[in-house]
Motif scaffolding. Structure first.
Motif, mmCIF file in Angstrom:
data_model
loop_
_atom_site.group_PDB
_atom_site.id
_atom_site.type_symbol
_atom_site.label_atom_id
_atom_site.label_comp_id
_atom_site.label_asym_id
_atom_site.label_seq_id
_atom_site.Cartn_x
_atom_site.Cartn_y
_atom_site.Cartn_z
ATOM 1 N N ALA A 234 0.848 -1.190 0.000
ATOM 2 C CA ALA A 234 0.000 0.000 0.000
ATOM 3 C C ALA A 234 0.893 1.253 0.000
ATOM 4 C CB ALA A 234 -0.915 0.001 1.214
ATOM 5 N N PRO A 235 0.466 2.288 -0.722
ATOM 6 C CA PRO A 235 -0.704 2.376 -1.595
ATOM 7 C C PRO A 235 -0.426 1.718 -2.952
ATOM 8 C CG PRO A 235 0.472 4.465 -1.637
ATOM 9 C CD PRO A 235 1.185 3.585 -0.643
ATOM 10 N N TYR A 236 -1.341 0.884 -3.377
ATOM 11 C CA TYR A 236 -1.204 0.137 -4.624
ATOM 12 C C TYR A 236 -2.610 -0.093 -5.146
ATOM 13 C CZ TYR A 236 1.336 -3.125 -7.721
ATOM 14 O OH TYR A 236 1.920 -3.751 -8.800
ATOM 15 N N GLU A 237 -3.219 0.969 -5.710
ATOM 16 C CA GLU A 237 -4.609 0.888 -6.138
ATOM 17 C C GLU A 237 -4.955 2.080 -7.025
ATOM 18 O OE1 GLU A 237 -7.574 2.058 -2.982
ATOM 19 O OE2 GLU A 237 -5.852 1.597 -1.680
ATOM 20 N N VAL A 238 -6.222 2.190 -7.378
ATOM 21 C CA VAL A 238 -6.727 3.276 -8.218
ATOM 22 C C VAL A 238 -7.251 4.398 -7.330
ATOM 23 C CG1 VAL A 238 -8.410 3.923 -9.985
ATOM 24 C CG2 VAL A 238 -7.325 1.670 -10.057
ATOM 25 N N PHE A 239 -6.921 5.631 -7.728
ATOM 26 C CA PHE A 239 -7.374 6.800 -6.978
ATOM 27 C C PHE A 239 -8.059 7.794 -7.912
ATOM 28 C CE2 PHE A 239 -3.896 5.087 -4.468
ATOM 29 C CZ PHE A 239 -4.392 5.156 -3.171
ATOM 30 N N PRO A 240 -9.004 8.575 -7.389
ATOM 31 C CA PRO A 240 -9.624 9.617 -8.204
ATOM 32 C C PRO A 240 -8.707 10.828 -8.324
ATOM 33 C CG PRO A 240 -10.487 9.710 -5.977
ATOM 34 C CD PRO A 240 -9.561 8.513 -6.023
ATOM 35 N N THR A 241 -8.826 11.535 -9.437
ATOM 36 C CA THR A 241 -8.163 12.833 -9.595
ATOM 37 C C THR A 241 -9.224 13.834 -10.036
ATOM 38 O OG1 THR A 241 -7.580 12.629 -11.939
ATOM 39 C CG2 THR A 241 -6.068 11.633 -10.332
ATOM 40 N N ALA A 242 -8.788 15.024 -10.409
ATOM 41 C CA ALA A 242 -9.748 16.056 -10.816
ATOM 42 C C ALA A 242 -10.465 15.703 -12.104
ATOM 43 C CB ALA A 242 -9.030 17.395 -10.961
ATOM 44 N N ASP A 243 -9.875 14.791 -12.926
ATOM 45 C CA ASP A 243 -10.527 14.501 -14.194
ATOM 46 C C ASP A 243 -10.742 13.003 -14.465
ATOM 47 O OD1 ASP A 243 -7.838 14.017 -14.541
ATOM 48 O OD2 ASP A 243 -7.694 14.965 -16.503
#
Length: 362
Positions: A234-243
């Protein structure tokens, strides 16, 4: 690149390919790209994937086109004496026979390993099945079925078991078949003796689940659905961004320290080591998500990549191909007007060649 006259590593090797659909045809295409002569033996109706569309290109299903270049097609009806005699002649004249019928089918036609090896001692015979030739012989070997019963779907998805978006088990099985065939050919070079190569989808999947399989066999851990997270990093995953979404694939403490500093976050003892971060993965994900939402994915990529922090946007296939092109990887090749994905194996002296487009049905 069609019609190349370069000599490949497997030049002179003849393969009688009785394979259908995906696993076996993928294996023989890999070997064909490396120079083998592959004779694709089809029922007069043709390989099932010829009808698996849309999408289509040049009037043919792209599914079939994806795994059958560098082959010639020979339509043979094994239910007729003439067809059976022709098939036997091709098999006995080959260095390698590949088939992925249900166990027992080739024996019915006298085209099984034992029957052919009795005449052709140097024959390498590769049999691809779903669940082996023993207790699982009667089970149908469909990729989705194996993803389910083989455990892959149990660790894929967020709220319910989910299949991988491509027939990955078939592809992995094809690669293992190709490796087994090459090993058997090397043995034949030394001894003159062929042998039987057997691969099955279930065994390949269990082997290919590597750390997840070992976590069970060695520590008794039965993993569950993890979504896009990793069980041990970790961290090893998908994250949100502004777009749009992006991934962080932070594999060690040094990378994490650079990430944390670049995001200008306060020190937190909960995240001091990888084990700490795995233990507090939800809290870590919340903090990172809040910060990453403040800027577009491209900006984060431009900021973090020079720092050695593994990250990148979640591309669609168009974006993935363009990325490979921008990196000079040459992801596609033109074969007689067909744009196909290139063989990923790069050999300095005997590179893959693209001599023939996928064959039309005779």
């Amino acid at each position: 690149m069609g019609g190349s006259d370069r000599v490949g590593s497997l030049d002179g090797i003849v393969i009688a390919d009785f394979g259908r659909v995906l696993a076996a045809p993928y294996a023989t295409m890999v070997l064909a790209d490396l120079g083998a002569e592959v004779i694709k033996i089809e029922h007069p109706r043709g390989d099932e994937t010829r009808a698996w569309g849309p999408p289509y290109a040049h009037g043919q299903a792209t599914y079939f086109l994806s795994v059958n270049r560098n082959k010639v097609s020979r339509t043979i009806d094994l239910a007729t004496p003439e067809g059976l005699a022709e098939a036997r002649e091709l098999a006995l004249g080959a260095d390698v026979v590949v088939e992925n019928f249900r166990p027992g089918t080739m024996r019915k036609f006298g085209l099984d390993h034992e029957s052919l090896r009795a005449v052709h001692k140097g024959l390498v015979y590769c049999s691809v099945t779903g669940f082996g030739a023993g207790g699982g012989a009667a089970l149908p070997g469909y990729d989705l079925l194996v993803q389910a019963v083989g455990g892959l779907m149990s660790v894929t998805g967020t709220t319910e078991p989910t299949k991988v978006g491509v027939a990955l088990v078939d592809v992995l099985t094809g690669l293992h078949a190709a490796v087994g065939i090459l090993a058997a050919l090397r043995h034949r070079d030394r001894t003159g003796e062929g042998q039987l190569v057997e691969v099955d989808l279930l065994s390949v999947l269990l082997s290919s689940m590597v750390n997840q399989s070992a976590g069970y066999t060695l520590a008794g851990v039965v993993p569950g659905l993890m979504g896009n997270r990793h069980p041990s990093i970790a961290p090893y995953e998908v994250f949100p961004t502004a777009d749009r979404p992006m991934v962080l694939a932070v594999g060690n403490d040094r990378q994490f320290e650079r990430l944390w500093a670049a995001l200008d976050l306060d020190p937190d003892p909960r995240f001091a080591t990888n084990s700490d971060r795995v233990a507090h993965v939800d809290a870590l994900a919340d903090l990172l998500s809040d910060r990453l939402r403040t800027r577009p994915a491209a900006e984060w990529f431009a900021l973090l990549t020079p720092l050695g922090v593994p990250c990148g946007p979640v591309n669609d296939l168009a974006g993935a191909v363009e990325l490979a092109r921008s990196l000079g990887l040459g992801p596609t090749v033109d074969v007689d007007g067909l744009t196909l994905v290139a063989n990923p194996i790069r050999l300095s002296e005997t590179p893959a060649t693209y001599r023939l487009p996928p064959p039309e049905l005779e």
